[in-house]
Design an enzyme around this catalytic site. Structure first.
Site, PDB file in Angstrom:
ATOM      1  N   ASN A   9      33.795  45.784  42.743  1.00 59.76           N
ATOM      2  CA  ASN A   9      33.160  46.991  42.290  1.00 59.76           C
ATOM      3  C   ASN A   9      32.028  46.605  41.455  1.00 59.76           C
ATOM      4  O   ASN A   9      32.044  45.961  40.292  1.00 59.76           O
ATOM      5  CB  ASN A   9      34.096  47.832  41.371  1.00 59.76           C
ATOM      6  CG  ASN A   9      33.451  48.802  40.620  1.00 59.76           C
ATOM      7  OD1 ASN A   9      32.163  49.383  41.139  1.00 59.76           O
ATOM      8  ND2 ASN A   9      34.061  49.358  39.623  1.00 59.76           N
ATOM      9  N   GLU A 106      35.756  54.767  34.205  1.00 56.18           N
ATOM     10  CA  GLU A 106      34.718  54.660  33.404  1.00 56.18           C
ATOM     11  C   GLU A 106      34.053  55.932  33.811  1.00 56.18           C
ATOM     12  O   GLU A 106      33.473  56.662  33.174  1.00 56.18           O
ATOM     13  CB  GLU A 106      33.465  53.555  34.095  1.00 56.18           C
ATOM     14  CG  GLU A 106      34.014  52.213  33.205  1.00 56.18           C
ATOM     15  CD  GLU A 106      33.712  50.960  33.997  1.00 56.18           C
ATOM     16  OE1 GLU A 106      32.800  51.106  35.136  1.00 56.18           O
ATOM     17  OE2 GLU A 106      34.266  49.985  33.880  1.00 56.18           O
ATOM     18  N   GLU A 176      44.459  50.556  37.781  1.00 58.44           N
ATOM     19  CA  GLU A 176      43.709  49.721  36.726  1.00 58.44           C
ATOM     20  C   GLU A 176      43.770  50.294  35.352  1.00 58.44           C
ATOM     21  O   GLU A 176      43.567  51.114  35.107  1.00 58.44           O
ATOM     22  CB  GLU A 176      42.219  50.228  37.057  1.00 58.44           C
ATOM     23  CG  GLU A 176      41.645  49.807  38.597  1.00 58.44           C
ATOM     24  CD  GLU A 176      40.249  49.491  38.544  1.00 58.44           C
ATOM     25  OE1 GLU A 176      39.765  48.164  39.011  1.00 58.44           O
ATOM     26  OE2 GLU A 176      39.389  50.441  38.100  1.00 58.44           O
TER      27      GLU A 176
HETATM   28  C1  PEP Z   1      36.788  47.475  37.484  1.00 54.96           C
HETATM   29  O1  PEP Z   1      36.063  48.106  36.671  1.00 54.96           O
HETATM   30  O2  PEP Z   1      36.972  48.111  38.506  1.00 54.96           O
HETATM   31  C2  PEP Z   1      37.366  46.155  37.224  1.00 54.96           C
HETATM   32  C3  PEP Z   1      38.612  45.965  37.498  1.00 54.96           C
HETATM   33  O3  PEP Z   1      36.725  45.531  36.092  1.00 54.96           O
HETATM   34  P1  PEP Z   1      37.168  44.150  35.661  1.00 54.96           P
HETATM   35  O4  PEP Z   1      37.656  43.314  36.894  1.00 54.96           O
HETATM   36  O5  PEP Z   1      35.743  43.510  35.290  1.00 54.96           O
HETATM   37  O6  PEP Z   1      38.008  44.266  34.538  1.00 54.96           O
END
Ligand code: PEP
Length: 258
Positions: A9, A106, A176
């Site tokens: 991403n 987000e 997540e």
């Molecule tokens: C994300 O925002 O999907 C993510 C997993 O970010 P990071 O790996 O930077 O924590």
């Protein structure tokens, strides 16, 4: 058999030339990616067309099959007077765009995206032939209060339970935990496995056996040093990678962690 997936991403990072260079660097290392691992890169809208052209130019069919492309969002309306929005049909009209991320924390937090809105987006994405990477996950205060199962169940039930089994076949779930995104803090393998198993059990309530076929990815500061132990868990089928997907070496190293 569930697919092993490592999805990047990119968020709002890289200019178009920088993004194309990153793709070039990833493609140069595709041979190192195990044959049973599907890479997906999800880029800003501006990058999709040139990145698709670049990927469609890969000569080796095996390598081309290892990498797919997706967007990071789509509109909740079909078309019309919605200045600045990008529809699912527009995304699907680019040859090579197959996926869209929906429900990233987000977008939920900074743009007020609700489960009801995400259901509209998911329906439009799926109706236009896109596959959906649907994100769910709890905030730190939810976890501290022991509410993480409830939060995740609600995000799953109010959106995914409204889909048909046929639609659900084209959905990947990404768990997540918000407290682990971009913070350097990762869920332990035990914490991640526990909630992935819970997500699969929840999906089974509505979709039965299909839950066993659904890929559930872990996201949140996943990196080369921790990917292996996370991916070794029974219900973790890969990762959604933010920061580490912006470095070709790290992204490929994560894919090689299987
Ligand atoms: C994300 O925002 O999907 C993510 C997993 O970010 P990071 O790996 O930077 O924590």
């Amino acid at each position: 058999m569930r697919r092993k997936i490592v999805a990047g991403n990119w968020k709002m990072n890289t200019t178009v030339p920088e993004g194309l260079k990153l793709v070039e660097d990833i493609v140069a290392k595709l041979e190192d990616v195990p044959a049973d691992v599907q890479l997906i890169i999800n880029t800003p809208f501006t990058h999709l067309y040139p990145v698709a052209e670049s990927l469609n130019g890969i000569k080796c069919p095996v390598c081309r099959g290892k990498i797919a492309l997706g967007a990071e969002n789509c509109a909740d309306k079909e078309k019309g007077a919605y200045t600045g929005e990008v529809s699912a049909a527009m995304l699907a009209s680019i040859k090579g765009v197959e996926y869209v991320i929906l429900g990233h924390s987000e977008r939920r937090e900074y743009y007020g995206e609700t489960n009801a809105l995400l259901l509209e987006k998911a329906r439009l994405a799926l109706a236009n032939g896109l596959k959906v990477i649907y994100c769910c996950g709890e905030a730190l205060e939810d976890r501290k209060a022991g509410k993480h199962f409830d939060v995740v169940a609600e995000e799953i039930k109010s959106v995914l339970f409204e889909l048909t089994p046929e639609q659900m076949k084209n959905v990947i779930v990404a768990y997540e935990p918000i407290w682990a995104i971009g913070t350097g803090e990762t869920a332990t393998k035990e914490q991640a496995q526990e909630i992935h198993a819970f997500i699969r059990k929840t999906l089974a309530e509505k979709f039965g056996e299909l839950a066993e076929e659904t890929s559930i990815l872990y996201g949140g500061s996943c990196k080369p040093s921790n990917a292996k132990e996370l991916f070794a868990q029974k219900d973790i089928d890969g990762g959604l990678i933010g920061g580490a997907s912006l470095k070709a070496d790290d992204f490929i190293a994560i894919a090689k962690s299987y």
